[in-house]
Design an enzyme around this catalytic site. Structure first.
Site, PDB file in Angstrom:
ATOM      1  N   ARG A 122       0.686  -1.338   0.132  1.00  0.00           N
ATOM      2  CA  ARG A 122       0.107   0.127  -0.115  1.00  0.00           C
ATOM      3  C   ARG A 122       0.902   1.369   0.197  1.00  0.00           C
ATOM      4  O   ARG A 122       0.280   2.146   0.534  1.00  0.00           O
ATOM      5  CB  ARG A 122      -0.910  -0.029   1.164  1.00  0.00           C
ATOM      6  N   LYS A 144       3.799  12.070 -10.565  1.00  0.00           N
ATOM      7  CA  LYS A 144       2.859  11.166 -11.457  1.00  0.00           C
ATOM      8  C   LYS A 144       3.598  10.000 -11.821  1.00  0.00           C
ATOM      9  O   LYS A 144       4.801  10.118 -12.264  1.00  0.00           O
ATOM     10  CB  LYS A 144       2.850  11.886 -12.884  1.00  0.00           C
ATOM     11  N   GLU A 186      10.968  20.003 -22.585  1.00  0.00           N
ATOM     12  CA  GLU A 186      10.235  20.283 -21.357  1.00  0.00           C
ATOM     13  C   GLU A 186      10.976  21.400 -20.613  1.00  0.00           C
ATOM     14  O   GLU A 186      10.186  22.203 -19.925  1.00  0.00           O
ATOM     15  CB  GLU A 186      10.357  18.927 -20.668  1.00  0.00           C
ATOM     16  N   LYS A 228       7.843  23.808 -12.288  1.00  0.00           N
ATOM     17  CA  LYS A 228       6.998  22.604 -12.171  1.00  0.00           C
ATOM     18  C   LYS A 228       6.454  22.536 -10.808  1.00  0.00           C
ATOM     19  O   LYS A 228       5.463  22.457 -10.576  1.00  0.00           O
ATOM     20  CB  LYS A 228       7.819  21.222 -12.779  1.00  0.00           C
ATOM     21  N   GLU A 238      -4.023  17.745 -10.780  1.00  0.00           N
ATOM     22  CA  GLU A 238      -4.456  18.137 -12.188  1.00  0.00           C
ATOM     23  C   GLU A 238      -6.021  18.419 -12.283  1.00  0.00           C
ATOM     24  O   GLU A 238      -6.581  18.027 -13.091  1.00  0.00           O
ATOM     25  CB  GLU A 238      -3.864  17.402 -13.349  1.00  0.00           C
ATOM     26  N   ARG A 242      -2.467  22.786 -13.407  1.00  0.00           N
ATOM     27  CA  ARG A 242      -1.458  21.687 -13.703  1.00  0.00           C
ATOM     28  C   ARG A 242      -1.424  21.494 -15.139  1.00  0.00           C
ATOM     29  O   ARG A 242      -0.628  21.187 -15.624  1.00  0.00           O
ATOM     30  CB  ARG A 242      -1.269  20.471 -12.771  1.00  0.00           C
ATOM     31  N   ASN A 246       0.787  20.986 -19.925  1.00  0.00           N
ATOM     32  CA  ASN A 246       0.615  20.166 -21.217  1.00  0.00           C
ATOM     33  C   ASN A 246       0.676  21.029 -22.239  1.00  0.00           C
ATOM     34  O   ASN A 246       0.322  20.722 -23.643  1.00  0.00           O
ATOM     35  CB  ASN A 246      -0.904  19.419 -21.045  1.00  0.00           C
ATOM     36  N   HIS A 249       1.573  19.916 -25.933  1.00  0.00           N
ATOM     37  CA  HIS A 249       1.356  18.101 -25.778  1.00  0.00           C
ATOM     38  C   HIS A 249       0.204  17.594 -26.624  1.00  0.00           C
ATOM     39  O   HIS A 249      -0.046  16.612 -26.999  1.00  0.00           O
ATOM     40  CB  HIS A 249       1.104  17.688 -24.276  1.00  0.00           C
ATOM     41  N   HIS A 253       1.057  14.815 -28.727  1.00  0.00           N
ATOM     42  CA  HIS A 253       0.411  13.382 -28.540  1.00  0.00           C
ATOM     43  C   HIS A 253       0.077  12.875 -29.653  1.00  0.00           C
ATOM     44  O   HIS A 253       0.059  11.570 -30.265  1.00  0.00           O
ATOM     45  CB  HIS A 253      -0.493  13.332 -27.512  1.00  0.00           C
ATOM     46  N   HIS A 266       9.469  11.856 -27.582  1.00  0.00           N
ATOM     47  CA  HIS A 266       8.291  12.754 -26.821  1.00  0.00           C
ATOM     48  C   HIS A 266       8.718  14.173 -26.968  1.00  0.00           C
ATOM     49  O   HIS A 266       7.631  14.918 -27.558  1.00  0.00           O
ATOM     50  CB  HIS A 266       8.145  12.128 -25.562  1.00  0.00           C
TER      51      HIS A 266
HETATM   52  P1  NAD Z   1      13.711   7.377 -20.973  1.00  0.00           P
HETATM   53  O1  NAD Z   1      13.598   6.825 -19.577  1.00  0.00           O
HETATM   54  O2  NAD Z   1      13.537   5.887 -21.903  1.00  0.00           O
HETATM   55  O3  NAD Z   1      15.259   7.531 -21.410  1.00  0.00           O
HETATM   56  C1  NAD Z   1      15.758   7.761 -22.767  1.00  0.00           C
HETATM   57  C2  NAD Z   1      17.016   6.942 -23.013  1.00  0.00           C
HETATM   58  O4  NAD Z   1      18.300   7.532 -22.281  1.00  0.00           O
HETATM   59  C3  NAD Z   1      16.886   5.524 -22.562  1.00  0.00           C
HETATM   60  O5  NAD Z   1      17.494   4.645 -23.661  1.00  0.00           O
HETATM   61  C4  NAD Z   1      17.757   5.390 -21.125  1.00  0.00           C
HETATM   62  O6  NAD Z   1      18.345   4.316 -20.911  1.00  0.00           O
HETATM   63  C5  NAD Z   1      18.798   6.432 -21.642  1.00  0.00           C
HETATM   64  N1  NAD Z   1      19.414   7.160 -20.311  1.00  0.00           N
HETATM   65  C6  NAD Z   1      18.721   7.589 -19.369  1.00  0.00           C
HETATM   66  N2  NAD Z   1      19.906   8.220 -18.693  1.00  0.00           N
HETATM   67  C7  NAD Z   1      20.876   8.247 -19.504  1.00  0.00           C
HETATM   68  C8  NAD Z   1      22.033   8.523 -19.007  1.00  0.00           C
HETATM   69  N3  NAD Z   1      22.585   9.430 -18.172  1.00  0.00           N
HETATM   70  N4  NAD Z   1      23.179   8.304 -20.013  1.00  0.00           N
HETATM   71  C9  NAD Z   1      22.931   7.837 -21.180  1.00  0.00           C
HETATM   72  N5  NAD Z   1      21.857   7.363 -21.297  1.00  0.00           N
HETATM   73  C10 NAD Z   1      20.640   7.435 -20.574  1.00  0.00           C
HETATM   74  O7  NAD Z   1      13.297   8.585 -21.419  1.00  0.00           O
HETATM   75  P2  NAD Z   1      12.787   9.828 -20.602  1.00  0.00           P
HETATM   76  O8  NAD Z   1      12.793  10.984 -21.868  1.00  0.00           O
HETATM   77  O9  NAD Z   1      13.768   9.939 -19.640  1.00  0.00           O
HETATM   78  O10 NAD Z   1      11.375   9.623 -20.308  1.00  0.00           O
HETATM   79  C11 NAD Z   1      10.345   9.432 -20.968  1.00  0.00           C
HETATM   80  C12 NAD Z   1       9.283   8.610 -20.063  1.00  0.00           C
HETATM   81  O11 NAD Z   1       8.744   9.969 -19.006  1.00  0.00           O
HETATM   82  C13 NAD Z   1       7.933   8.410 -20.823  1.00  0.00           C
HETATM   83  O12 NAD Z   1       7.309   7.240 -20.552  1.00  0.00           O
HETATM   84  C14 NAD Z   1       6.991   9.465 -20.481  1.00  0.00           C
HETATM   85  O13 NAD Z   1       5.703   9.009 -20.574  1.00  0.00           O
HETATM   86  C15 NAD Z   1       7.384   9.955 -18.948  1.00  0.00           C
HETATM   87  N6  NAD Z   1       7.163  11.310 -18.451  1.00  0.00           N
HETATM   88  C16 NAD Z   1       6.494  11.106 -17.255  1.00  0.00           C
HETATM   89  C17 NAD Z   1       6.354  12.317 -16.758  1.00  0.00           C
HETATM   90  C18 NAD Z   1       5.854  12.537 -15.296  1.00  0.00           C
HETATM   91  O14 NAD Z   1       5.315  13.534 -14.752  1.00  0.00           O
HETATM   92  N7  NAD Z   1       5.732  11.305 -14.620  1.00  0.00           N
HETATM   93  C19 NAD Z   1       6.504  13.451 -17.220  1.00  0.00           C
HETATM   94  C20 NAD Z   1       6.947  13.488 -18.504  1.00  0.00           C
HETATM   95  C21 NAD Z   1       7.252  12.272 -19.210  1.00  0.00           C
HETATM   96  N1  GLY Z   2       4.383  16.321 -17.245  1.00  0.00           N
HETATM   97  C1  GLY Z   2       2.982  16.823 -16.874  1.00  0.00           C
HETATM   98  C2  GLY Z   2       2.925  16.678 -15.363  1.00  0.00           C
HETATM   99  O1  GLY Z   2       3.490  16.266 -14.663  1.00  0.00           O
HETATM  100  O2  GLY Z   2       1.836  17.111 -15.057  1.00  0.00           O
END
Ligand code: NAD
Ligand code: GLY
Length: 370
Positions: A122, A144, A186, A228, A238, A242, A246, A249, A253, A266
Site C-alpha cells: 500500500r 505522476k 520540457e 514545475k 491536475e 497543472r 501540457n 502536448h 501526442h 516525446h
Molecule cells: P527514458 O527513460 O526512456 O530515457 C531515454 C533513454 O536514455 C533510455 O534509453 C535510457 O536508458 C537512456 N538514459 C537515461 N539516462 C541516461 C544517461 N545518463 N546516459 C545515457 N543514457 C541514458 O526516457 P525519458 O525521456 O527520460 O522519459 C520518458 C518517459 O517519461 C515516458 O515514459 C513519459 O511518459 C514519461 N514522463 C513522465 C512524466 C511524469 O510526470 N511522470 C512527465 C514526462 C514524461
Molecule cells: N508532465 C506533466 C505533469 O507532470 O503534469
C-alpha cells in the site's frame, strides 16, 4: 547545490529537490543518516547499469547493502508485467513497509518504479535519481507515476510523491544528443508557460553552450524545476492549473500516436506541438506576432523538422479525442498570451484544431506532410 522545497498542503507532504553537480553520494549519505533498515532496493535499466556499473559502490552509503533489479531499457517495457517483476523482486528480497526504493534512470524507470512504490504494501517510500534531462526537469518531480496500456500511454498510474529527488547533472554527460534535445523541450516549456527569465537566459544560446556551461545548466534546470514545483503545489492532482504543463502536448501526442511512436521522441513531438500552440495563440489573437516569432525562431533553431505520413480529418479527430485532455465538452488546449504566460482554453473543438492544423501545414515551418 540548489534546493527546491515542494509543499503539498492537500496531503500534508513536503519534499525537496536537490540540484547540482557530483552531489549524489553526499546527498544520499544525508538521506540515510537515520535510516534504521540495513538494505535499500535499487531499480535501474540495462543501459544505466552498463554505463555506471559501480553505481552502488560509488554512490550508496557504505553502511547500506543494496538489492538491485536491472530492467530492460525502453518505453515498451513500461507495462504491468514490468511492475509485476518489481513486486516479485521486492517480495523475493523481503522488502518491508519501511524499505526505500531508489529509481535510477530516465522517465521510464522513474514512472514504473514510482508506480510500484505506490502500490507495494500500500505504498513505500522511493527516491528519484533522474538521469535524463527530461526526467530531471519534468518526470522526476511532481509525483505522476504510471505505465502504458495498449489503449494509450500512461493510462494506468498513481500520484505518488517521492521522498526526495536528486538531480545530478553529471549524469547528463553520457546522455545521447537526441535525448538531450528532447529533454530541453520540457525545460524550455517551463519558460514559455511561466518563467520569461528562464527563456531569456537560454534564448540565443545553442545547446552545446548550455551543455558545456555547468553553472548555466544548473541554473536552467533549477528554474525549470521551480516552475514545475510551484504548479504542482497549486494543483497536485491536475484538477485545473497543472494542465498548463501540457503546453505543446495536444499536437505532440497526436504526432507520436500517428507515427506509432517510431518517428518522434516525446520531446521532439512537444517542440513541434509548442510551435503549433504558439502559432494557434497568435492566429486567435491572444499572442502578439513579435512574441510568436521569438518563440518560433527559438524552436526552429533546435533543428527538429519532420515529415509525417498523410492524415485524414477523421483519423486526426479520432486520435485527438482519445487524448486524456478530451472531455465531453471538447479539448482543453493550452495557449500563450505572452512569453511566460500560459492560458487554459476549454471546449476547443477537435474540428477547429483540424482546420487550424491545415493552415499550420501551409506555413511549412517545422512540420510537413509526406
Ligand atoms: P527514458 O527513460 O526512456 O530515457 C531515454 C533513454 O536514455 C533510455 O534509453 C535510457 O536508458 C537512456 N538514459 C537515461 N539516462 C541516461 C544517461 N545518463 N546516459 C545515457 N543514457 C541514458 O526516457 P525519458 O525521456 O527520460 O522519459 C520518458 C518517459 O517519461 C515516458 O515514459 C513519459 O511518459 C514519461 N514522463 C513522465 C512524466 C511524469 O510526470 N511522470 C512527465 C514526462 C514524461
Ligand atoms: N508532465 C506533466 C505533469 O507532470 O503534469
Amino acid at each position: 547545490m540548489k534546493t527546491i522545497h515542494i509543499d503539498l498542503p492537500g496531503n500534508s507532504y513536503r519534499y525537496q529537490v536537490k540540484i547540482g553537480s557530483q552531489i549524489l553520494s553526499s546527498v544520499l549519505k544525508d538521506n540515510f543518516l537515520n535510516y534504521s533498515e540495513k538494505r535499500i532496493f535499487l531499480v535501474t535499466n540495462s543501459t544505466l547499469h552498463a554505463l555506471y556499473p559501480e553505481f552502488e559502490q560509488t554512490f550508496l552509503p557504505e553502511k547500506l547493502e543494496s538489492e538491485c533489479l536491472i530492467l530492460p531499457d525502453g518505453e515498451q517495457y513500461k507495462t504491468l508485467e514490468t511492475v509485476s517483476r518489481i513486486f516479485d523482486f521486492l517480495v523475493d528480497k523481503k522488502a518491508n513497509r519501511k524499505s526505500i526504493l531508489i529509481a535510477f534512470g530516465g522517465g521510464v524507470i522513474g514512472d514504473i518504479a514510482g508506480f510500484a512504490a505506490s502500490a507495494f504494501m500500500r505504498g513505500i517510500a522511493y527516491i528519484q535519481i533522474p538521469t535524463t534531462l527530461l526526467s530531471q526537469v519534468d518526470s522526476g518531480i511532481g509525483g505522476k507515476t504510471g505505465i502504458n496500456h495498449k489503449a494509450g500511454k500512461n493510462l494506468i498510474g498513481a500520484f505518488k510523491q517521492p521522498l526526495q529527488t536528486i538531480v545530478d547533472v553529471d549524469f547528463l554527460k553520457t546522455l545521447p544528443e537526441r535525448e538531450f534535445i528532447a529533454g530541453y523541450a520540457e525545460l524550455i516549456k517551463h519558460g514559455f508557460i511561466r518563467d520569461p527569465y528562464l527563456f531569456q537566459l537560454l534564448n540565443h544560446k545553442n545547446l552545446n553552450e548550455l551543455k558545456s556551461d555547468e553553472e548555466l545548466l544548473i541554473e536552467s534546470i533549477f528554474r525549470s524545476c521551480e516552475v514545475k514545483a510551484r504548479v504542482v503545489e497549486a494543483d497536485e492532482k491536475e484538477t485545473s492549473q497543472r494542465a498548463i504543463l501540457n503546453f505543446g502536448h495536444t499536437l505532440g501526442h497526436f504526432l507520436e500516436t500517428h507515427t506509432n511512436y517510431k518517428q518522434f521522441l516525446h520531446g521532439e513531438a512537444v517542440i513541434i506541438g509548442m510551435d503549433y500552440a504558439a502559432w494557434w495563440s497568435f492566429q486567435q489573437g491572444f499572442l502578439d506576432e513579435a512574441d510568436f516569432r521569438i518563440i518560433h525562431d527559438h524552436l526552429y533553431s533546435l533543428g527538429i523538422m519532420k515529415t509525417i505520413p498523410p492524415v485524414t480529418r477523421d483519423e486526426f479527430i479520432r486520435i485527438i479525442e482519445v487524448d486524456k485532455k478530451f472531455s465531453d465538452e471538447g479539448i482543453r488546449f493550452i495557449g500563450l498570451t505572452g512569453i511566460g504566460k500560459a492560458r487554459i482554453f476549454d471546449r476547443i473543438s477537435s474540428e477547429s484544431l483540424w482546420d487550424n492544423l491545415q493552415a499550420y501545414f501551409q506555413t511549412g515551418a517545422l512540420l510537413k506532410l509526406a
